[in-house]
Design an enzyme around this catalytic site. Structure first.
Site, PDB file in Angstrom:
ATOM      1  N   SER B  65      -6.750 -79.186 -43.141  1.00 38.39           N
ATOM      2  CA  SER B  65      -5.976 -78.233 -43.956  1.00 38.39           C
ATOM      3  C   SER B  65      -6.582 -76.848 -44.015  1.00 38.39           C
ATOM      4  CB  SER B  65      -5.832 -78.753 -45.385  1.00 38.39           C
ATOM      5  OG  SER B  65      -5.015 -79.890 -45.394  1.00 38.39           O
ATOM      6  N   LYS B  68      -4.638 -74.209 -42.488  1.00 41.48           N
ATOM      7  CA  LYS B  68      -3.469 -73.655 -43.179  1.00 41.48           C
ATOM      8  C   LYS B  68      -3.746 -72.236 -43.664  1.00 41.48           C
ATOM      9  CE  LYS B  68      -2.128 -78.264 -44.776  1.00 41.48           C
ATOM     10  NZ  LYS B  68      -2.043 -79.170 -45.945  1.00 41.48           N
ATOM     11  N   TYR B 190       1.685 -78.982 -35.411  1.00 40.82           N
ATOM     12  CA  TYR B 190       0.945 -79.110 -36.668  1.00 40.82           C
ATOM     13  C   TYR B 190      -0.260 -80.032 -36.495  1.00 40.82           C
ATOM     14  CZ  TYR B 190       0.214 -80.175 -41.651  1.00 40.82           C
ATOM     15  OH  TYR B 190      -0.323 -80.356 -42.905  1.00 40.82           O
ATOM     16  N   TYR B 246      -5.562 -78.146 -53.204  1.00 46.98           N
ATOM     17  CA  TYR B 246      -4.547 -79.152 -53.537  1.00 46.98           C
ATOM     18  C   TYR B 246      -4.293 -79.148 -55.042  1.00 46.98           C
ATOM     19  CZ  TYR B 246      -5.921 -80.708 -48.873  1.00 46.98           C
ATOM     20  OH  TYR B 246      -6.224 -80.776 -47.547  1.00 46.98           O
ATOM     21  N   VAL B 264      -9.303 -82.318 -45.456  1.00 44.15           N
ATOM     22  CA  VAL B 264      -9.719 -83.724 -45.544  1.00 44.15           C
ATOM     23  C   VAL B 264     -10.741 -84.094 -44.478  1.00 44.15           C
ATOM     24  CG1 VAL B 264      -7.638 -84.579 -46.686  1.00 44.15           C
ATOM     25  CG2 VAL B 264      -7.750 -84.505 -44.187  1.00 44.15           C
TER      26      VAL B 264
END
Lengths: 312, 312, 312, 312
Positions: B65, B68, B190, B246, B264
């Protein structure tokens, strides 16, 4: 080069007035709905001791949810980390008065600034203080260096008469064992608390300790006192940045990037760590319950001073 | 007085190792579950050009992540404010892979850092770039000043094979008109994106522009280049502070008070505006999917340096 | 060929006792938690006037939610179709005491048999009757042809003392304008209502009008009286079939296929249109709050008599 | 005294036509949106063998969700009680295409008649039958005693092209381990299944076994065959009564009180246990996706015949 603050405040005042009529005065509390909408005040207090105001910065207004910042700080001083057994510290992702989250999370409110969380804080203070006036007004008077602060009994009563939803949340948390006192009593205190009145200048002053590592700026030449520990001060600011503007917290962080607390009375207070505080007030609210002119004024101030850049 | 950074990093390294075994390596992506858990690396890059590392700071790990953050910055550069038609900027108040919010908010994800939002960002980049490698790896190579960055095809495949929930979200957004490309194609991109590998030193370097008003620090004596505008840089940092961890964003803000992005794979990158960046990696995760040792190390670093105090 | 009813009831009684210990007596209302668990009674009343009982069919028990059937019928007689402005008639898809649905549907409860819906019904009756005793006990006494029916003041008090969640729902509906009286007053009435006690024989008798096209079976040789219109009777039965067993309504319909109303006191009453009624009672509840032995007994009775087949 | 059925059907036909224009033809599937709205057909098939029709009862229409009744029965015959490991049997309390419930209940759909549940059923049949045509069309042809039944390839394609939301649900269930086959394949089958066409007369005939204790009425003088066991037949009817009309199930039960299955093609089939079946079709739908004239016609038929009274 940045122009001096007085000139900036004048400029922002002028620009902001173009937005009159874009929002609506809160009317779900009848007594609040009577406030004339076309008012705008702004005050900046710097840790240097300097301060500046523009517009209706001396007109008292109803603090409403802005009081949640102060009751939270008082409760944090009382309970320390134990506070987090009773309330969370995550953004809610839902409207300020949502009850859904309470059902799915066992009656623990997401953070101290949504209504349910603020009710838990007031419940904690109700257990501790026979008269919540002492706790809240006493702290505000000291912080603002202003002995004449009060709550408006007419607004408090109007608020109490229409507090059904807050009563629902209090009873709901009580059913989950997360409420110690009778909801009726806590709501009395809560509605008086929300009806506290200050003007922009006083509010900027009262919040200055958050920009000053927790130190209260004594007005009378005496040395500063530590109102809140430095670590806790940083944490309070973090919580204000992530949760201080209801479910518009992300939008405020994006546009303004400062710790803030807003209220449906139209006030917003912002902290510029190491620099100072800004209090702004204008009664017309956007759809999420935040002051239209207030948010605009803060966004402009950050853009013009670069204060946002130094903190984020 | 604060001890020098190398000593601080050594101290934190020692302290952090006591936490081995407190978390679990992510195993929902089989190939990720094979990473040996007892590893810890940390790197600090300062805007002054100085940098320091400790532990396994040269071991490449799966960014997951954390990518991102970079795809979001690329999309923001492409689309500007138009981006906010496709994705929100509020904390989600729900788990990173929740689909509930999409149903109640017409297929617009809450922010670019939950899975649904990151999928929208990848959808946007998929429309623009024939090979997403160019966009993402190209940017990372430039920012990290490191030509040898790649994605791990085995991890990408493992991730793609188990991407049912992300497929569900992509199709759900497509049913709301908020997805342009075939979900299958976007998921391919992705999963490759998430499988990008860097080490702590490279990651700290690649993120340094966020601590430097958007300026990329040229390594080779050439002048800096502006990678992202100063206002946008501040906004990205604000979003990282409110949404980067998150549904533990509030907890991270409270404990650490810095813009962060977690993954993660066990990595976390943090930005200290005006000062520098910190990348930390350790594979064991807490219940919310954030690195146990990584979060601890950042909390200690902030406490020991006071960096949190200057920014908040 | 079906054996005669007395033999069937004996057989079911024997089979049911094997299930003692599979459930738990409701203890969220302290006074209810004191009921000895190993009790089982069953009564069948037929429209022919015949009736049969087995086990503890003469032992009074707390009707609890079964009273919602009767208050609903009284409110329907008073308000007719206008009732549906205040409450819905759809299965809730959620637990009997959920507050989530109220938030997303503007304070209108899904149906009259979940707690929120029953509170609205009691609110309606509170507006109409100075003493709700008259409305409810009067109706039950007439229908059961039994002058000695009462509510248990100790149970009512125990229930009132722990009614925080119901208070929350009442206040929540009041905040949506769907509650006329003070929640405190309505809750007093509601807790007394729920504490009404009957035995199986009386309950089967009192419900017989629902199996008889709305006609009350006069016991004393006088002609029947129409207690509820034939169309409304059919509608009440439909609602009992779809919503009478909390969020196990679908499971009850599947297994039993009859209109039923259950209560956490361990009672269940079932209607076999055109044939008669069945009341069964056993205090041990399953996870959804329905009597374990009671549900089993009804399922067996339907299987052995084929009553389910003729109605569905 | 009730007039004979043909006269009743004529009367209802006349009355129903006054409602043309009150609803809207489903247009979310483009090919369905082309059906001329002002059509109405009705057929009654009795267990005595008698049958009656009125209006456009010979015009084929798209069964859509009505097929879920038949695929469910086929799956129940295959799997028996094991079926309930894959799907629930409770009313959903939410729209037919909601994905929220799946997230909070681990990917197990509430019942076989909401979209998610029907997809699970089709997944089960996809695992069993190489060509689902055989299973569904074969059963329908036998039950309707009509060899010329087909699905409309143009409607199936139109449906498949816009099946993003159903794809989302299939992938979501797959992520929870409640989906065996590739979502793409199951959706192909599902869209063909939904595109099956019948007319009212055929549909009433094909459903007659549910009114006849599970026995298929042989048309050609041969003895009946048992298509479904008597207990299962009762259970299917119970499920149709509680869940057959999407989130209007409670309203349908209240107004009509019969087991029904509705479809967005405008068809509704109703079962009168022990008496017969009614199929009605008219393309204009209400806000919940049920045929306006169809629901009206059933409500009138029940009121005029008293069929509702004998069953409930």
């Amino acid at each position: 080069m940045t122009p001096p603050l007085p000139a900036l405040l004048d400029q922002i005042h002028t620009e902001a007035q173009a937005l009159y009529g874009k929002g609506r005065v809160a009317d779900y509390i009848p007594a609040l709905g009577e406030v004339p909408p076309r008012q705008f005040g702004m005050a900046v207090a710097l840790v240097s001791g300097e301060s500046h105001t523009v517009g209706d910065a001396q007109v008292p207004f109803s603090l409403q949810s802005i009081t949640k910042l102060f009751t939270f700080v008082i409760a944090l001083k009382l309970m320390g980390e134990g506070l987090w057994q009773r309330v969370g510290r995550e953004p809610s992702g839902a409207a300020f008065n949502s009850i859904v989250q309470l059902e799915t999370e066992n009656g623990i409110p997401r953070n101290p600034f949504i209504n349910a969380g603020a009710l838990v804080i007031t419940d904690i203070l109700t257990s501790r203080y026979a008269h919540l006036d002492y706790a809240l007004l006493g702290a505000l008077r000291r912080l603002a260096d202003e002995p004449n602060l009060h709550w408006n009994p007419r607004v408090a009563k109007s608020e109490r008469d229409t507090a059904h939803r807050n009563m629902a949340m209090a009873y709901f948390m009580k059913s989950h064992g997360n409420f110690q006192n009778a909801p009726e009593l806590v709501l009395d205190n809560y509605c008086r608390q929300c009806a506290t009145e200050m003007n922009c200048q006083q509010l900027a002053q009262a919040t200055l300790f958050l920009a000053n590592g927790g130190r209260d700026l004594a007005m009378d030449g005496q040395p500063d006192e530590l109102f809140l520990g430095a670590d806790d001060t940083r944490r309070v600011n973090a919580l204000l940045l992530t949760c201080g503007a209801y479910d518009a917290a992300g939008d405020f962080a994006y546009r303004i990037g400062l710790p803030v607390k807003t209220g449906v009375g139209g006030g917003i207070v912002a902290v510029v760590p190491g620099v100072g505080t800004v209090a702004v007030w204008s009664p017309e609210l956007d759809a999420k319950g935040n002051s239209v002119l207030g948010a605009f004024a803060l966004e402009r101030l950050v853009a013009l001073t670069g204060w946002g850049h130094t903190t984020l």
